[in-house]
Write an enzyme that holds these catalytic residues in place. Structure first.
Site, PDB file in Angstrom:
ATOM      1  N   ASP A  72     -42.031  -4.557  -4.320  1.00 41.22           N
ATOM      2  CA  ASP A  72     -41.791  -4.340  -5.744  1.00 41.22           C
ATOM      3  C   ASP A  72     -40.307  -4.308  -6.087  1.00 41.22           C
ATOM      4  O   ASP A  72     -39.909  -3.696  -7.087  1.00 41.22           O
ATOM      5  CB  ASP A  72     -42.458  -3.043  -6.195  1.00 41.22           C
ATOM      6  CG  ASP A  72     -41.960  -1.830  -5.404  1.00 41.22           C
ATOM      7  OD1 ASP A  72     -41.800  -1.953  -4.173  1.00 41.22           O
ATOM      8  OD2 ASP A  72     -41.753  -0.758  -6.005  1.00 41.22           O
ATOM      9  N   LYS A 184     -46.673   3.056  -8.782  1.00 38.46           N
ATOM     10  CA  LYS A 184     -45.601   3.686  -8.005  1.00 38.46           C
ATOM     11  C   LYS A 184     -44.440   4.054  -8.928  1.00 38.46           C
ATOM     12  O   LYS A 184     -44.086   3.290  -9.835  1.00 38.46           O
ATOM     13  CB  LYS A 184     -45.116   2.735  -6.921  1.00 38.46           C
ATOM     14  CG  LYS A 184     -43.905   3.256  -6.142  1.00 38.46           C
ATOM     15  CD  LYS A 184     -42.987   2.121  -5.772  1.00 38.46           C
ATOM     16  CE  LYS A 184     -41.644   2.636  -5.330  1.00 38.46           C
ATOM     17  NZ  LYS A 184     -40.747   1.582  -4.865  1.00 38.46           N
ATOM     18  N   GLU A 224     -43.525   9.694  -5.371  1.00 43.09           N
ATOM     19  CA  GLU A 224     -42.418   9.393  -4.460  1.00 43.09           C
ATOM     20  C   GLU A 224     -41.117  10.064  -4.876  1.00 43.09           C
ATOM     21  O   GLU A 224     -40.322   9.484  -5.608  1.00 43.09           O
ATOM     22  CB  GLU A 224     -42.198   7.869  -4.372  1.00 43.09           C
ATOM     23  CG  GLU A 224     -41.056   7.485  -3.433  1.00 43.09           C
ATOM     24  CD  GLU A 224     -40.781   5.987  -3.409  1.00 43.09           C
ATOM     25  OE1 GLU A 224     -39.865   5.573  -2.672  1.00 43.09           O
ATOM     26  OE2 GLU A 224     -41.468   5.234  -4.117  1.00 43.09           O
ATOM     27  N   GLU A 226     -37.977  10.480  -3.293  1.00 41.51           N
ATOM     28  CA  GLU A 226     -37.254  10.096  -2.073  1.00 41.51           C
ATOM     29  C   GLU A 226     -36.030  10.984  -1.867  1.00 41.51           C
ATOM     30  O   GLU A 226     -35.170  11.080  -2.746  1.00 41.51           O
ATOM     31  CB  GLU A 226     -36.816   8.634  -2.126  1.00 41.51           C
ATOM     32  CG  GLU A 226     -36.033   8.217  -0.888  1.00 41.51           C
ATOM     33  CD  GLU A 226     -35.668   6.745  -0.850  1.00 41.51           C
ATOM     34  OE1 GLU A 226     -34.929   6.343   0.069  1.00 41.51           O
ATOM     35  OE2 GLU A 226     -36.119   5.993  -1.743  1.00 41.51           O
ATOM     36  N   LYS A 266     -45.670   9.281  -1.209  1.00 42.55           N
ATOM     37  CA  LYS A 266     -44.729   8.410  -0.485  1.00 42.55           C
ATOM     38  C   LYS A 266     -43.463   9.209  -0.212  1.00 42.55           C
ATOM     39  O   LYS A 266     -42.450   9.063  -0.894  1.00 42.55           O
ATOM     40  CB  LYS A 266     -44.425   7.140  -1.287  1.00 42.55           C
ATOM     41  CG  LYS A 266     -43.566   6.135  -0.511  1.00 42.55           C
ATOM     42  CD  LYS A 266     -43.444   4.800  -1.217  1.00 42.55           C
ATOM     43  CE  LYS A 266     -42.538   3.865  -0.403  1.00 42.55           C
ATOM     44  NZ  LYS A 266     -42.465   2.504  -0.974  1.00 42.55           N
ATOM     45  N   SER A 308     -39.574   3.999   4.461  1.00 42.15           N
ATOM     46  CA  SER A 308     -38.699   3.816   5.636  1.00 42.15           C
ATOM     47  C   SER A 308     -37.274   4.248   5.332  1.00 42.15           C
ATOM     48  O   SER A 308     -36.553   4.716   6.222  1.00 42.15           O
ATOM     49  CB  SER A 308     -38.730   2.363   6.114  1.00 42.15           C
ATOM     50  OG  SER A 308     -38.429   1.468   5.058  1.00 42.15           O
ATOM     51  N   GLY A 309     -36.826   4.068   4.092  1.00 38.03           N
ATOM     52  CA  GLY A 309     -35.550   4.625   3.645  1.00 38.03           C
ATOM     53  C   GLY A 309     -34.316   4.150   4.381  1.00 38.03           C
ATOM     54  O   GLY A 309     -33.341   4.883   4.493  1.00 38.03           O
ATOM     55  N   SER A 335     -45.592   2.911   3.816  1.00 40.42           N
ATOM     56  CA  SER A 335     -45.389   2.094   2.629  1.00 40.42           C
ATOM     57  C   SER A 335     -43.968   1.563   2.745  1.00 40.42           C
ATOM     58  O   SER A 335     -43.026   2.129   2.184  1.00 40.42           O
ATOM     59  CB  SER A 335     -45.570   2.920   1.350  1.00 40.42           C
ATOM     60  OG  SER A 335     -45.314   2.122   0.206  1.00 40.42           O
ATOM     61  N   TYR A 397     -33.084   0.569  -5.754  1.00 38.89           N
ATOM     62  CA  TYR A 397     -34.213  -0.319  -5.463  1.00 38.89           C
ATOM     63  C   TYR A 397     -34.441  -1.277  -6.598  1.00 38.89           C
ATOM     64  O   TYR A 397     -34.597  -0.876  -7.731  1.00 38.89           O
ATOM     65  CB  TYR A 397     -35.464   0.543  -5.245  1.00 38.89           C
ATOM     66  CG  TYR A 397     -36.558  -0.155  -4.496  1.00 38.89           C
ATOM     67  CD1 TYR A 397     -37.706  -0.545  -5.150  1.00 38.89           C
ATOM     68  CD2 TYR A 397     -36.444  -0.405  -3.136  1.00 38.89           C
ATOM     69  CE1 TYR A 397     -38.741  -1.176  -4.471  1.00 38.89           C
ATOM     70  CE2 TYR A 397     -37.465  -1.035  -2.468  1.00 38.89           C
ATOM     71  CZ  TYR A 397     -38.610  -1.425  -3.121  1.00 38.89           C
ATOM     72  OH  TYR A 397     -39.613  -2.053  -2.444  1.00 38.89           O
TER      73      TYR A 397
END
Length: 397
Positions: A72, A184, A224, A226, A266, A308-309, A335, A397
């Site tokens: 995405d 998401k 999510e 993060e 996530k 995974s970051g 993911s 992102y």
């Protein structure tokens, strides 16, 4: 109220792929009417009409040996990926790369869901088939990125907040009609910048409002927050911040009447900061991360799909494998975006003759993470490219 709980918590089998073909409404004609206090009736009745479907979708995505392909990336980010292989950021090039991903033969054996950018949800492949239809044929549930990106948070310590709540209900309804079945929303927390109580509360509240709106429109929300890898802090500091963030997130999810059986998470893995001199082993990452999950995540949540970051492809897979060495109350899976696509993208290089080789590389990574979800990954035979870290400071992102 007991009848409402029974309706919302009723277990359901996983989705058959025929159930999420574009434009097919899944509201059951015999949907249960929830009787409760008049002030709460409207919200619960709307949610009950989608409750069974939300649970089915979440269980389908959180199915054994499978995880999510995050593809995405915004058009700007996709442009950066294309530039790294010497390609222009044109719709044709984005279409060609996305076609490569969704049409990899047998991808659905390892991938249960694919998160799409809006352009991709409405896009066709290079041979004229709708991307959504190709995914459904592969037994992969289509998902959609719904946030509108990060912007500076006024009154904070140079932190950010995620925008996109305005118009979200109508957009979510349109995405559902186009074939999306989960959503998401990515917000971030920065440890070097605090994080401030304001930034944590804003992140949690935004995620909760998004989740409630998504469920009301038939989409399973991926939650999510993060926690960025940026910083020199150790793993204990990450753990401390993660506990605070997830406590706040679940408080506001409950305040907004979000049904936990119909969400997916996530989270970031609990790791040291990317610039920390003391690195953690996969077992240490697993121990800290599972301790966090047990303290903060209710077992009603069906799936935890780690980001995974910026970890290397192999590092992300090894850490996931370590977390699946004993049974967990939730489906613990992946993911991944860069940790599935990095070697694939470089193998393709924008050349049509490399498509099959690139798809084979994608399948190698997808299979490796499928094995990690089952706790059976060994790490043997991995390429040097797959071992390279992908951390980007202040990643957007």
């Amino acid at each position: 109220m007991a009848s409402a709980s029974a309706t919302l918590l009723k277990s359901s089998p996983v989705l058959d792929k025929s159930e999420w073909v574009k434009g097919q409404s899944l509201r059951h004609a015999s949907a249960t009417t929830v009787r409760c206090h008049p002030a709460a009736a409207s919200a619960l009745t709307v949610k009950a009409s989608y409750a069974d479907e939300l649970i089915k979708t979440a269980k389908t995505v959180a199915s054994p040996g499978r995880g999510i392909l995050a593809m995405d990336e915004s058009n700007a980010t996709c442009g950066k990926r294309l530039a790294s292989i010497g390609q222009e950021n044109t719709e044709a090039n984005r279409q060609a790369y996305r076609t490569l991903l969704v049409s990899a033969p047998g991808l659905g054996q390892y991938i249960s869901g694919a998160i799409l950018f809006e352009e991709t949800l409405y896009q066709s492949t290079v041979d004229g088939r709708k991307m959504v239809d190709v995914l459904v044929e592969q037994n992969i549930v289509p998902g959609i990125k719904v946030d509108k990106g990060l912007v500076p948070l006024a009154g904070s310590n140079n932190e950010s907040w995620c925008q996109g709540l305005d118009g979200l209900a109508s957009r979510s309804a349109a995405y559902y009609q186009q074939g999306a079945r989960f959503a998401k929303w990515r917000t971030v927390v920065s440890i070097p910048n605090g994080p401030s109580a304001l930034a944590v509360k804003e992140a949690a509240w935004g995620l909760a409002r998004y989740a409630a709106i998504s469920q009301d429109n038939g989409l399973v929300p991926i939650v999510e927050p993060e926690i960025l890898l940026d910083g020199e802090h150790g793993i204990d500091r990450t753990f401390e911040v993660a506990q605070k963030v997830w406590a706040e997130v679940f408080f506001y999810l409950a305040e907004n009447n979000v049904m936990f059986e119909g969400i997916l998470l996530k989270p970031s893995m609990v790791t040291p900061g990317a610039e920390c001199k003391e690195k953690a082993t996969p077992q240490q990452v697993a121990d800290y991360t599972l301790k966090l999950l047990h303290r903060r995540i209710p077992p009603a949540v069906p799936g935890i799909m780690f980001l995974s970051g910026g970890q290397s492809e192999v590092e992300a897979t090894l850490n996931l494998n370590a977390m699946n060495q004993s049974p967990n109350p939730w489906h613990v899976s992946f993911s991944y975006a860069r940790a599935l696509q990095n070697t694939c993208l470089k193998t393709w290089g924008g050349r049509p003759e490399n498509v099959k080789a690139a798809q084979d590389t994608l399948l190698v990574r997808a299979k490796a993470n499928s094995l990690a979800q089952l706790g059976k990954y060994t790490g043997e035979g991995e390429s040097e490219e797959a071992k390279k870290g992908m951390f980007v400071k202040g990643y957007v992102y």
